[in-house]
Design a protein around this motif. Structure first.
Motif, PDB file in Angstrom:
ATOM      1  N   PHE A  33       0.820  -1.212   0.000  1.00 61.35           N
ATOM      2  CA  PHE A  33       0.000   0.000   0.000  1.00 61.35           C
ATOM      3  C   PHE A  33       0.857   1.266   0.000  1.00 61.35           C
ATOM      4  O   PHE A  33       0.664   2.160  -0.820  1.00 61.35           O
ATOM      5  CB  PHE A  33      -0.982  -0.001   1.178  1.00 61.35           C
ATOM      6  N   VAL A  34       1.811   1.343   0.901  1.00 58.34           N
ATOM      7  CA  VAL A  34       2.675   2.532   0.990  1.00 58.34           C
ATOM      8  C   VAL A  34       3.471   2.699  -0.295  1.00 58.34           C
ATOM      9  O   VAL A  34       3.606   3.808  -0.821  1.00 58.34           O
ATOM     10  CB  VAL A  34       3.609   2.464   2.220  1.00 58.34           C
ATOM     11  N   HIS A  35       3.971   1.606  -0.840  1.00 58.70           N
ATOM     12  CA  HIS A  35       4.727   1.664  -2.097  1.00 58.70           C
ATOM     13  C   HIS A  35       3.844   2.184  -3.234  1.00 58.70           C
ATOM     14  O   HIS A  35       4.301   2.992  -4.058  1.00 58.70           O
ATOM     15  CB  HIS A  35       5.295   0.281  -2.442  1.00 58.70           C
ATOM     16  N   ALA A  36       2.587   1.739  -3.281  1.00 63.11           N
ATOM     17  CA  ALA A  36       1.667   2.189  -4.327  1.00 63.11           C
ATOM     18  C   ALA A  36       1.431   3.697  -4.239  1.00 63.11           C
ATOM     19  O   ALA A  36       1.455   4.405  -5.250  1.00 63.11           O
ATOM     20  CB  ALA A  36       0.342   1.430  -4.226  1.00 63.11           C
ATOM     21  N   VAL A  37       1.221   4.187  -3.022  1.00 64.06           N
ATOM     22  CA  VAL A  37       0.997   5.621  -2.823  1.00 64.06           C
ATOM     23  C   VAL A  37       2.247   6.403  -3.216  1.00 64.06           C
ATOM     24  O   VAL A  37       2.173   7.440  -3.889  1.00 64.06           O
ATOM     25  CB  VAL A  37       0.586   5.915  -1.358  1.00 64.06           C
ATOM     26  N   THR A  38       3.407   5.910  -2.823  1.00 60.06           N
ATOM     27  CA  THR A  38       4.676   6.561  -3.152  1.00 60.06           C
ATOM     28  C   THR A  38       4.901   6.604  -4.661  1.00 60.06           C
ATOM     29  O   THR A  38       5.340   7.625  -5.197  1.00 60.06           O
ATOM     30  CB  THR A  38       5.846   5.805  -2.475  1.00 60.06           C
ATOM     31  N   THR A  39       4.580   5.533  -5.345  1.00 65.76           N
ATOM     32  CA  THR A  39       4.743   5.471  -6.797  1.00 65.76           C
ATOM     33  C   THR A  39       3.876   6.523  -7.484  1.00 65.76           C
ATOM     34  O   THR A  39       4.340   7.224  -8.391  1.00 65.76           O
ATOM     35  CB  THR A  39       4.393   4.058  -7.315  1.00 65.76           C
ATOM     36  N   VAL A  40       2.638   6.659  -7.055  1.00 65.28           N
ATOM     37  CA  VAL A  40       1.744   7.670  -7.637  1.00 65.28           C
ATOM     38  C   VAL A  40       2.280   9.069  -7.332  1.00 65.28           C
ATOM     39  O   VAL A  40       2.299   9.938  -8.209  1.00 65.28           O
ATOM     40  CB  VAL A  40       0.295   7.504  -7.133  1.00 65.28           C
ATOM     41  N   ALA A  41       2.723   9.297  -6.105  1.00 64.08           N
ATOM     42  CA  ALA A  41       3.254  10.614  -5.732  1.00 64.08           C
ATOM     43  C   ALA A  41       4.420  11.002  -6.642  1.00 64.08           C
ATOM     44  O   ALA A  41       4.501  12.149  -7.095  1.00 64.08           O
ATOM     45  CB  ALA A  41       3.693  10.616  -4.271  1.00 64.08           C
ATOM     46  N   ARG A  42       5.296  10.059  -6.932  1.00 62.64           N
ATOM     47  CA  ARG A  42       6.465  10.349  -7.785  1.00 62.64           C
ATOM     48  C   ARG A  42       6.075  10.617  -9.234  1.00 62.64           C
ATOM     49  O   ARG A  42       6.792  11.315  -9.950  1.00 62.64           O
ATOM     50  CB  ARG A  42       7.468   9.201  -7.710  1.00 62.64           C
ATOM     51  N   GLN A  43       4.938  10.071  -9.675  1.00 65.60           N
ATOM     52  CA  GLN A  43       4.469  10.360 -11.040  1.00 65.60           C
ATOM     53  C   GLN A  43       4.150  11.844 -11.191  1.00 65.60           C
ATOM     54  O   GLN A  43       4.340  12.414 -12.258  1.00 65.60           O
ATOM     55  CB  GLN A  43       3.208   9.558 -11.365  1.00 65.60           C
ATOM     56  N   PHE A  44       3.657  12.452 -10.126  1.00 65.01           N
ATOM     57  CA  PHE A  44       3.235  13.840 -10.183  1.00 65.01           C
ATOM     58  C   PHE A  44       4.254  14.813  -9.598  1.00 65.01           C
ATOM     59  O   PHE A  44       4.172  16.008  -9.837  1.00 65.01           O
ATOM     60  CB  PHE A  44       1.885  14.004  -9.467  1.00 65.01           C
ATOM     61  N   ASP A  45       5.191  14.299  -8.829  1.00 62.90           N
ATOM     62  CA  ASP A  45       6.261  15.113  -8.250  1.00 62.90           C
ATOM     63  C   ASP A  45       7.543  14.298  -8.254  1.00 62.90           C
ATOM     64  O   ASP A  45       7.814  13.545  -7.321  1.00 62.90           O
ATOM     65  CB  ASP A  45       5.905  15.539  -6.817  1.00 62.90           C
ATOM     66  N   PRO A  46       8.348  14.441  -9.311  1.00 65.93           N
ATOM     67  CA  PRO A  46       9.589  13.665  -9.404  1.00 65.93           C
ATOM     68  C   PRO A  46      10.556  13.929  -8.249  1.00 65.93           C
ATOM     69  O   PRO A  46      11.422  13.117  -7.976  1.00 65.93           O
ATOM     70  CB  PRO A  46      10.201  14.118 -10.736  1.00 65.93           C
ATOM     71  N   THR A  47      10.385  15.053  -7.546  1.00 61.61           N
ATOM     72  CA  THR A  47      11.259  15.371  -6.417  1.00 61.61           C
ATOM     73  C   THR A  47      10.693  14.858  -5.094  1.00 61.61           C
ATOM     74  O   THR A  47      11.258  15.150  -4.032  1.00 61.61           O
ATOM     75  CB  THR A  47      11.470  16.899  -6.302  1.00 61.61           C
ATOM     76  N   PHE A  48       9.607  14.093  -5.131  1.00 58.23           N
ATOM     77  CA  PHE A  48       8.972  13.593  -3.916  1.00 58.23           C
ATOM     78  C   PHE A  48       9.983  12.837  -3.062  1.00 58.23           C
ATOM     79  O   PHE A  48      10.699  11.972  -3.547  1.00 58.23           O
ATOM     80  CB  PHE A  48       7.797  12.674  -4.260  1.00 58.23           C
ATOM     81  N   ASP A  49      10.007  13.173  -1.774  1.00 56.48           N
ATOM     82  CA  ASP A  49      10.942  12.550  -0.832  1.00 56.48           C
ATOM     83  C   ASP A  49      10.171  11.579   0.065  1.00 56.48           C
ATOM     84  O   ASP A  49       9.373  11.993   0.906  1.00 56.48           O
ATOM     85  CB  ASP A  49      11.614  13.627   0.014  1.00 56.48           C
ATOM     86  N   ALA A  50      10.419  10.290  -0.114  1.00 56.92           N
ATOM     87  CA  ALA A  50       9.718   9.262   0.657  1.00 56.92           C
ATOM     88  C   ALA A  50       9.989   9.374   2.156  1.00 56.92           C
ATOM     89  O   ALA A  50       9.206   8.893   2.969  1.00 56.92           O
ATOM     90  CB  ALA A  50      10.088   7.874   0.155  1.00 56.92           C
ATOM     91  N   ALA A  51      11.066  10.050   2.529  1.00 60.34           N
ATOM     92  CA  ALA A  51      11.370  10.228   3.949  1.00 60.34           C
ATOM     93  C   ALA A  51      10.344  11.133   4.634  1.00 60.34           C
ATOM     94  O   ALA A  51      10.243  11.141   5.862  1.00 60.34           O
ATOM     95  CB  ALA A  51      12.766  10.804   4.120  1.00 60.34           C
TER      96      ALA A  51
END
Length: 95
Positions: A33-51
């Protein structure tokens, strides 16, 4: 003769772009679940920081709230991100 202010258009926004914008995503506490949300976030913000992800389990432990903070650049970006998250099969609610 009364003059009324023009009605706000869809492009009017209280948000000033670019900005950091938190989004809470809730779904079943399941593997991936967390990985799926993170993957979508990076599609819209390539600078998204998973930390920056914040996790919160439901009282019963069956659901997980994931707060992501993205770099929002436009209303269109946010609208499409919300649409994409809302239609993901693992996601129950997006706030």
């Amino acid at each position: 003769m009364s003059t009324q202010p023009p009605s706000p258009s869809r492009t009017d926004s209280l948000i000033e772009y670019p900005c950091r914008f938190p989004i809470k995503v809730m779904g079943a506490k399941a593997e991936g679940f967390v990985h799926a949300v993170t993957t979508v976030a990076r599609q819209f913000d390539p600078t998204f920081d998973a930390a920056s992800i914040e996790l919160r389990e439901s009282k019963g432990g069956n659901y997980l709230g994931v707060t992501i903070t993205i770099n929002a650049t436009s209303r269109e970006q946010l609208d499409e991100l919300y649409r994409t998250l809302s239609t993901h099969p693992m996601v129950k609610v997006v706030l």
